[in-house]
Scaffold this active site. Structure first.
Site, PDB file in Angstrom:
ATOM      1  N   ARG A 140       0.834  -1.201   0.000  1.00  0.00           N
ATOM      2  CA  ARG A 140       0.000   0.000   0.000  1.00  0.00           C
ATOM      3  C   ARG A 140       0.866   1.248   0.000  1.00  0.00           C
ATOM      4  O   ARG A 140       1.787   1.381   0.792  1.00  0.00           O
ATOM      5  CB  ARG A 140      -0.926   0.019   1.214  1.00  0.00           C
ATOM      6  CG  ARG A 140      -1.969   1.138   1.154  1.00  0.00           C
ATOM      7  CD  ARG A 140      -2.945   1.042   2.284  1.00  0.00           C
ATOM      8  NE  ARG A 140      -2.330   1.360   3.566  1.00  0.00           N
ATOM      9  CZ  ARG A 140      -3.004   1.514   4.698  1.00  0.00           C
ATOM     10  NH1 ARG A 140      -4.315   1.342   4.705  1.00  0.00           N
ATOM     11  NH2 ARG A 140      -2.394   1.806   5.828  1.00  0.00           N
ATOM     12  N   THR A 144      -1.222   7.533  -0.938  1.00  0.00           N
ATOM     13  CA  THR A 144      -2.516   7.379  -1.606  1.00  0.00           C
ATOM     14  C   THR A 144      -3.394   6.311  -0.966  1.00  0.00           C
ATOM     15  O   THR A 144      -4.594   6.240  -1.260  1.00  0.00           O
ATOM     16  CB  THR A 144      -2.317   7.025  -3.085  1.00  0.00           C
ATOM     17  OG1 THR A 144      -1.680   5.739  -3.181  1.00  0.00           O
ATOM     18  CG2 THR A 144      -1.437   8.064  -3.776  1.00  0.00           C
ATOM     19  N   ASP A 238      -2.386 -10.434  11.723  1.00  0.00           N
ATOM     20  CA  ASP A 238      -1.515 -10.355  10.549  1.00  0.00           C
ATOM     21  C   ASP A 238      -0.939 -11.736  10.260  1.00  0.00           C
ATOM     22  O   ASP A 238      -0.077 -12.228  10.997  1.00  0.00           O
ATOM     23  CB  ASP A 238      -0.392  -9.348  10.791  1.00  0.00           C
ATOM     24  CG  ASP A 238       0.417  -9.071   9.529  1.00  0.00           C
ATOM     25  OD1 ASP A 238       0.947 -10.030   8.927  1.00  0.00           O
ATOM     26  OD2 ASP A 238       0.527  -7.887   9.157  1.00  0.00           O
ATOM     27  N   ASP A 241       2.958 -11.940   9.805  1.00  0.00           N
ATOM     28  CA  ASP A 241       3.694 -11.788  11.060  1.00  0.00           C
ATOM     29  C   ASP A 241       3.625 -13.063  11.890  1.00  0.00           C
ATOM     30  O   ASP A 241       4.630 -13.525  12.437  1.00  0.00           O
ATOM     31  CB  ASP A 241       3.140 -10.616  11.864  1.00  0.00           C
ATOM     32  CG  ASP A 241       3.612  -9.267  11.329  1.00  0.00           C
ATOM     33  OD1 ASP A 241       4.485  -9.255  10.442  1.00  0.00           O
ATOM     34  OD2 ASP A 241       3.092  -8.237  11.803  1.00  0.00           O
TER      35      ASP A 241
END
Length: 246
Positions: A140, A144, A238, A241
């Site tokens: 990402r 933006t 996550d 992770d």
């Protein structure tokens, strides 16, 4: 944490062997259903639900998280392979008889959306010996908040292969949508792409299915929804992770 308005009440049902009466079965949260014909959701069997329960638990350590995730990934790969076309293939058995069977048609490859998608590569290799694996890195953009392609390394002949796209979590669907665009830019037809996914949000799954109606999606579970941070809930945190570092 406040819930996003797209979050829905989870469906529940009694789970257990068909021969046991409902009164002797525990109640568990099961996957949301979707009406899109290009989305396949694994049946909410006791085995799958118990595996998902283990990896959702915040107290599950990394070793167990990897072990139980790998079992679910194997189920996903096996189901994904069921969606590939086959052709008639007759063989002779060791006792001299013929058996009319089938074999897979065409070549396949895996493409993982880094880094979490790389966790699914071993499960694919266990089912498809010497399978080629490509990589796509999408992150990402902080300015933006939109997905941005940073890296791709794909087999040169990928346009001639069936592609199993690998990513365990489908939240908004931004990364997966961009990954399909990358594959299409390399000449891969939509109907030769299968997206394998562990947990999806309803929003992400619907968005993906409607954007690419010829791409087949195979997921283990469609969760309640997304919270205000676009995290899947109840989710499992996550995935990358927990699989690689925690």
């Amino acid at each position: 944490m406040a819930s996003h308005t797209t979050e829905s009440q989870p469906p529940t049902e009694a789970v257990g062997p068909s021969y046991r009466p409902v009164t002797q079965k525990p109640t568990a949260t099961v996957s949301n259903s979707l009406s899109h014909s290009n989305v396949t959701i694994l049946p909410s069997t006791p085995q799958l639900l118990s595996l998902l329960t283990m990896i959702r638990d915040k107290n599950t350590g990394r070793a167990d998280f990897i072990f139980y995730s790998n079992r679910i990934i194997r189920l996903l790969v096996e189901e994904g392979l069921n969606h590939l076309p086959v052709v008639e293939h007759e063989v002779t058995t060791p006792v001299g008889r013929t058996y009319s069977g089938v074999k897979f048609e065409g070549k396949i490859c895996g493409v993982s959306i880094m880094r979490a998608g790389e966790s699914m590569e071993q499960g694919l290799r266990e089912c498809c010996r010497s399978v080629r694996i490509g990589k796509i890195l999408i992150q990402r953009d902080e300015e933006t908040s939109k997905p941005k392609l940073y890296y791709e390394k794909l087999p040169e002949d990928i346009a001639d292969r069936w592609v199993l796209l690998l990513d365990p979590m489908l939240a908004t669907g931004g990364s997966a949508l961009m990954a399909v665009d990358v594959l299409k830019s390399k000449g891969v037809p939509e109907d030769r792409i299968l997206f394998l996914n562990l947990i999806a949000s309803p929003e992400g799954a619907v968005n993906f299915a409607e954007r690419f109606p010829k791409v087949r999606v195979v997921t283990a579970f469609v969760d309640q929804g997304l919270d205000e941070k676009n995290y899947i809930v109840p989710g499992l945190g996550d995935f990358g992770d927990r699989f690689y570092t925690m």
